[in-house]
Design a protein around this motif. Structure first.
Motif, PDB file in Angstrom:
ATOM      1  N   ALA A 387      37.625  40.577  36.670  1.00  0.00           N
ATOM      2  CA  ALA A 387      36.639  40.110  37.643  1.00  0.00           C
ATOM      3  C   ALA A 387      37.328  39.821  38.981  1.00  0.00           C
ATOM      4  O   ALA A 387      38.553  39.667  39.059  1.00  0.00           O
ATOM      5  N   LYS A 388      36.528  39.715  40.015  1.00  0.00           N
ATOM      6  CA  LYS A 388      37.055  39.497  41.354  1.00  0.00           C
ATOM      7  C   LYS A 388      37.886  38.220  41.421  1.00  0.00           C
ATOM      8  O   LYS A 388      37.483  37.165  40.943  1.00  0.00           O
ATOM      9  N   ASP A 389      39.080  38.353  41.992  1.00  0.00           N
ATOM     10  CA  ASP A 389      39.995  37.238  42.228  1.00  0.00           C
ATOM     11  C   ASP A 389      40.516  36.590  40.947  1.00  0.00           C
ATOM     12  O   ASP A 389      41.050  35.475  40.995  1.00  0.00           O
ATOM     13  N   MET A 391      42.835  38.076  38.894  1.00  0.00           N
ATOM     14  CA  MET A 391      44.206  38.488  38.625  1.00  0.00           C
ATOM     15  C   MET A 391      44.957  38.684  39.926  1.00  0.00           C
ATOM     16  O   MET A 391      44.405  39.182  40.917  1.00  0.00           O
ATOM     17  N   ASP A 392      46.205  38.291  39.938  1.00  0.00           N
ATOM     18  CA  ASP A 392      47.077  38.582  41.057  1.00  0.00           C
ATOM     19  C   ASP A 392      47.160  40.093  41.226  1.00  0.00           C
ATOM     20  O   ASP A 392      47.326  40.820  40.250  1.00  0.00           O
ATOM     21  N   PRO A 393      47.017  40.616  42.454  1.00  0.00           N
ATOM     22  CA  PRO A 393      47.021  42.066  42.662  1.00  0.00           C
ATOM     23  C   PRO A 393      48.241  42.772  42.091  1.00  0.00           C
ATOM     24  O   PRO A 393      48.137  43.880  41.554  1.00  0.00           O
ATOM     25  N   GLU A 394      49.407  42.141  42.188  1.00  0.00           N
ATOM     26  CA  GLU A 394      50.613  42.774  41.656  1.00  0.00           C
ATOM     27  C   GLU A 394      50.566  42.871  40.140  1.00  0.00           C
ATOM     28  O   GLU A 394      50.984  43.876  39.557  1.00  0.00           O
ATOM     29  N   LEU A 395      50.054  41.834  39.480  1.00  0.00           N
ATOM     30  CA  LEU A 395      49.948  41.871  38.028  1.00  0.00           C
ATOM     31  C   LEU A 395      48.897  42.876  37.580  1.00  0.00           C
ATOM     32  O   LEU A 395      49.072  43.568  36.570  1.00  0.00           O
ATOM     33  N   LEU A 396      47.813  42.977  38.329  1.00  0.00           N
ATOM     34  CA  LEU A 396      46.796  43.968  37.993  1.00  0.00           C
ATOM     35  C   LEU A 396      47.373  45.375  38.115  1.00  0.00           C
ATOM     36  O   LEU A 396      47.115  46.240  37.254  1.00  0.00           O
ATOM     37  N   SER A 397      48.148  45.601  39.158  1.00  0.00           N
ATOM     38  CA  SER A 397      48.794  46.906  39.319  1.00  0.00           C
ATOM     39  C   SER A 397      49.741  47.186  38.167  1.00  0.00           C
ATOM     40  O   SER A 397      49.765  48.297  37.620  1.00  0.00           O
ATOM     41  N   LYS A 398      50.521  46.182  37.786  1.00  0.00           N
ATOM     42  CA  LYS A 398      51.451  46.370  36.678  1.00  0.00           C
ATOM     43  C   LYS A 398      50.697  46.677  35.391  1.00  0.00           C
ATOM     44  O   LYS A 398      51.119  47.532  34.597  1.00  0.00           O
ATOM     45  N   LEU A 399      49.590  45.996  35.184  1.00  0.00           N
ATOM     46  CA  LEU A 399      48.799  46.234  33.976  1.00  0.00           C
ATOM     47  C   LEU A 399      48.303  47.672  33.930  1.00  0.00           C
ATOM     48  O   LEU A 399      48.452  48.362  32.918  1.00  0.00           O
ATOM     49  N   ILE A 400      47.726  48.137  35.021  1.00  0.00           N
ATOM     50  CA  ILE A 400      47.149  49.481  35.038  1.00  0.00           C
ATOM     51  C   ILE A 400      48.222  50.551  34.956  1.00  0.00           C
ATOM     52  O   ILE A 400      48.049  51.580  34.293  1.00  0.00           O
ATOM     53  N   LEU A 401      49.348  50.318  35.584  1.00  0.00           N
ATOM     54  CA  LEU A 401      50.390  51.332  35.624  1.00  0.00           C
ATOM     55  C   LEU A 401      51.265  51.365  34.382  1.00  0.00           C
ATOM     56  O   LEU A 401      51.954  52.362  34.148  1.00  0.00           O
ATOM     57  N   ASN A 402      51.249  50.291  33.567  1.00  0.00           N
ATOM     58  CA  ASN A 402      52.183  50.222  32.450  1.00  0.00           C
ATOM     59  C   ASN A 402      51.554  49.969  31.088  1.00  0.00           C
ATOM     60  O   ASN A 402      52.237  50.121  30.071  1.00  0.00           O
ATOM     61  N   ASN A 403      50.301  49.586  31.030  1.00  0.00           N
ATOM     62  CA  ASN A 403      49.739  49.115  29.762  1.00  0.00           C
ATOM     63  C   ASN A 403      48.983  50.181  28.976  1.00  0.00           C
ATOM     64  O   ASN A 403      48.670  49.971  27.814  1.00  0.00           O
ATOM     65  N   PHE A 404      48.698  51.323  29.596  1.00  0.00           N
ATOM     66  CA  PHE A 404      47.823  52.287  28.945  1.00  0.00           C
ATOM     67  C   PHE A 404      48.586  53.512  28.463  1.00  0.00           C
ATOM     68  O   PHE A 404      49.581  53.925  29.056  1.00  0.00           O
ATOM     69  N   PRO A 483      34.651  30.460  37.916  1.00  0.00           N
ATOM     70  CA  PRO A 483      35.165  31.828  37.861  1.00  0.00           C
ATOM     71  C   PRO A 483      34.442  32.671  36.803  1.00  0.00           C
ATOM     72  O   PRO A 483      33.812  32.126  35.892  1.00  0.00           O
ATOM     73  N   HIS A 484      34.576  33.985  36.936  1.00  0.00           N
ATOM     74  CA  HIS A 484      33.979  34.910  35.984  1.00  0.00           C
ATOM     75  C   HIS A 484      35.084  35.615  35.201  1.00  0.00           C
ATOM     76  O   HIS A 484      36.211  35.752  35.672  1.00  0.00           O
ATOM     77  N   TYR A 485      34.728  36.061  34.015  1.00  0.00           N
ATOM     78  CA  TYR A 485      35.694  36.719  33.132  1.00  0.00           C
ATOM     79  C   TYR A 485      35.229  38.134  32.802  1.00  0.00           C
ATOM     80  O   TYR A 485      34.131  38.331  32.271  1.00  0.00           O
ATOM     81  N   ALA A 486      36.071  39.119  33.121  1.00  0.00           N
ATOM     82  CA  ALA A 486      35.819  40.507  32.737  1.00  0.00           C
ATOM     83  C   ALA A 486      36.625  40.819  31.470  1.00  0.00           C
ATOM     84  O   ALA A 486      37.106  39.911  30.787  1.00  0.00           O
ATOM     85  N   HIS A 487      36.790  42.090  31.157  1.00  0.00           N
ATOM     86  CA  HIS A 487      37.285  42.491  29.841  1.00  0.00           C
ATOM     87  C   HIS A 487      38.701  41.980  29.538  1.00  0.00           C
ATOM     88  O   HIS A 487      38.972  41.509  28.436  1.00  0.00           O
ATOM     89  N   TYR A 488      39.594  42.058  30.506  1.00  0.00           N
ATOM     90  CA  TYR A 488      40.985  41.645  30.252  1.00  0.00           C
ATOM     91  C   TYR A 488      41.236  40.186  30.597  1.00  0.00           C
ATOM     92  O   TYR A 488      42.239  39.604  30.171  1.00  0.00           O
ATOM     93  N   ASP A 489      40.343  39.550  31.334  1.00  0.00           N
ATOM     94  CA  ASP A 489      40.606  38.201  31.848  1.00  0.00           C
ATOM     95  C   ASP A 489      40.769  37.153  30.754  1.00  0.00           C
ATOM     96  O   ASP A 489      41.399  36.116  30.983  1.00  0.00           O
ATOM     97  N   LEU A 490      40.208  37.397  29.567  1.00  0.00           N
ATOM     98  CA  LEU A 490      40.403  36.446  28.467  1.00  0.00           C
ATOM     99  C   LEU A 490      41.864  36.389  28.046  1.00  0.00           C
ATOM    100  O   LEU A 490      42.327  35.393  27.492  1.00  0.00           O
TER     101      LEU A 490
END
Length: 516
Positions: A387-389, A391-404, A483-490
């Motif tokens: 959800a908006k705000d 996750m830290d942008p750098e951590l979100l980038s790391k998640l997308i680039l390394n977790n899948f 705050p709101h929680y999307a799929h990974y925010d939990l």
């Protein structure tokens, strides 16, 4: 052109090799040394090895497990684990009946942490690895759980992260025996490459697979035969150019064929083989008084836990789980507005099997850089994950680039049954997991995020309502004002540390007692 039969293919390939040998009077640097086969994993930096053989057919379902031998397991020595692994230890657990060794990241509790009676197993979502549970020292779900006293293990199922096949380990151990300056004889190299391709194609032709798989092999074979036919008509001055073209074709074939061979498993393989092997291995390494584990599953990880306790309830077997926590998981999405419903009409079995695997990690990492820039064509990508705000942008980038990772089409095909009447079912379509949740005896904490587009709260509740009320606790995180929680925010949202984690720890602590 009619489909190519195995005997014809072998004759043509052998003839091409002989023709090359007889017309190559001088040694030269070979443009067709055996190329490194494509290894579609989350961590593309690791060197590839010889393509593994086709996996054996799955064993019959049974409530009992085959205990994995502790001596057969491969425990990496301290310092030997790759840099991507930030756990205290990296273990490999053999999967009985296969040549897979699944990776387990272990986080040991510090001496001052509370004493616990059960180890904790973490299962991640489809096409993901362990990184999502351990993004950074300040955002590590796994490390936080170990600090609370739980001997924590992240399981990477086959094809994910650092899990590997036995043949890959063997190849890696023998690779160092080659001299760094040694070169294969060019003629031997071409012959070996051709024979490898022939064996792979012929092996695939013998698979009891669908006609779609055979069509793929036939098309690949015809491409190779066309090049071979042209080469046989060439005169000697043009032979070298033909050899380069043949080499490029063989390399392309090897990559495509390995993809077909390697990614040939489904959800039931995770459920019946990988997870039981992980449980048995963890019990060997972290002894419990009652032989049970605590478990947390995110997304598909939670679906696996639901499926396991449902199957055990039906069979009258002990799932060996003291309690489970599911994060954004359900076995029935039919009543929800999940964003994944858009993909269900595309999940025609015949068509999906024509694409044996989906390189999700590659697709996400290649599209993510443009998802946050104008014209925001792919802006939905971020909202699917966080959800908006949150996750830290750098951590979100790391998640997308390394977790899948890359995921087999068969896994996705089986998971799409959760969007059809009756919910998730086994590969044969004869066992509906939701039907037996009313019989379970394992306490469940089911958590949902208020802005989860993939697994909305109504999907989570669709499964929760089937579980005996005295055994299930259901909670939705997120407030109207935020705050709101999307799929990974939990798992990794900014507020999860202070809102979600305490809820999980309280539940696990309540069920960590050992029955007398």
């Amino acid at each position: 052109m009619p489909p190519l039969h195995g005997a014809s293919l072998r004759i043509l390939l052998a003839g091409a090799a002989v023709a090359h040998l007889s017309s190559s009077p001088v040694a030269r640097a070979s443009p067709c040394a055996p190329p490194a086969p494509l290894r579609l994993r989350a961590f593309a930096s690791y060197s590839a090895s010889e393509p593994p053989p086709p996996p054996p057919p799955p064993p019959p379902s049974s409530p009992s497990r085959v205990l994995a031998s502790a001596g057969a397991a491969c425990d990496c020595e301290p310092g030997a684990k790759p840099a991507i692994c930030t756990a205290d230890e990296l273990h490999y657990a053999p999967v009985p009946g296969s040549d897979w060794r699944i990776a387990l990241w272990r986080y040991r509790p510090p001496p001052e942490a509370p004493k616990r009676n059960h180890p904790l197993m973490l299962l991640s979502g489809v096409a993901t690895n362990a990184v999502g549970f351990d993004l950074s020292p300040g955002a590590s779900f796994a490390r936080h759980m170990s600090m609370q006293g739980f001997d924590t293990w992240i399981v990477e199922v086959r094809g994910a992260g650092l899990s590997t096949r036995g043949s890959e380990l063997a190849a890696a151990s023998t690779k160092s025996d080659l001299s760094p300056n040694s070169e294969l004889h060019p003629d031997d190299s071409l012959t070996t490459s051709i024979e490898e391709v022939a064996d792979k194609i012929l092996g695939l032709m013998e698979f009891p697979q669908t006609s779609a798989i055979y069509d793929q092999i036939s098309q690949l074979s015809q491409r190779l035969v066309k090049i071979l036919g042209e080469g046989q008509q060439n005169v000697s001055p043009r032979l070298f150019g033909w050899q380069e073209r043949l080499s490029a074709t063989i390399e392309d074939l090897q990559k495509q064929l390995e993809l077909i061979i390697s990614y040939d498993w489904d959800f039931d393989h995770y459920l019946e083989e990988d997870v039981p092997a992980a449980i048995d291995y963890i019990k060997q390494q972290s002894v419990t008084k009652d032989g049970k584990l605590l478990a947390i599953g995110h997304s598909m990880g939670g679906i696996l836990l639901y499926a396991m306790i449902s199957k055990c309830a039906f069979e009258g077997a002990d799932p060996e789980l003291a309690a489970i926590v599911t994060l954004a998981s359900s076995v029935d999405y039919t009543t929800s507005n999940s964003s994944l419903k858009l993909l269900v009409p595309l999940a025609d079995p015949a068509e999906m099997l024509r694409v044996p695997a989906i390189p999700l990690g590659t697709l996400l990492s290649s599209t993510y850089p443009i998802s946050s820039r104008a014209p925001y064509i792919l802006s939905l990508l971020r909202s699917q994950i966080s959800a908006k705000d949150m996750m830290d942008p750098e951590l979100l980038s790391k998640l997308i680039l390394n977790n899948f990772c890359t995921v087999p089409a068969k896994v996705l095909l089986q998971l799409t049954t959760a969007f059809r009447d009756g919910g998730l079912r086994n590969r044969a379509g004869t066992f509906f997991f939701k039907e037996h949740l009313r019989k379970i005896k394992v306490p469940v904490l089911a958590l949902a995020g208020d802005e989860d587009l993939i697994c909305p709260p109504e999907a989570v509740y669709e499964t929760v309502k089937l579980i005996p009320q005295h055994l299930v606790t259901y909670k939705v995180f997120g407030k109207p004002e935020g705050p709101h929680y999307a799929h990974y925010d939990l798992v990794g949202g900014r507020k999860a540390l202070h809102e979600v984690y305490p809820c999980i720890i309280e539940f696990l602590s309540q069920h960590d007692e050992v029955s007398s």
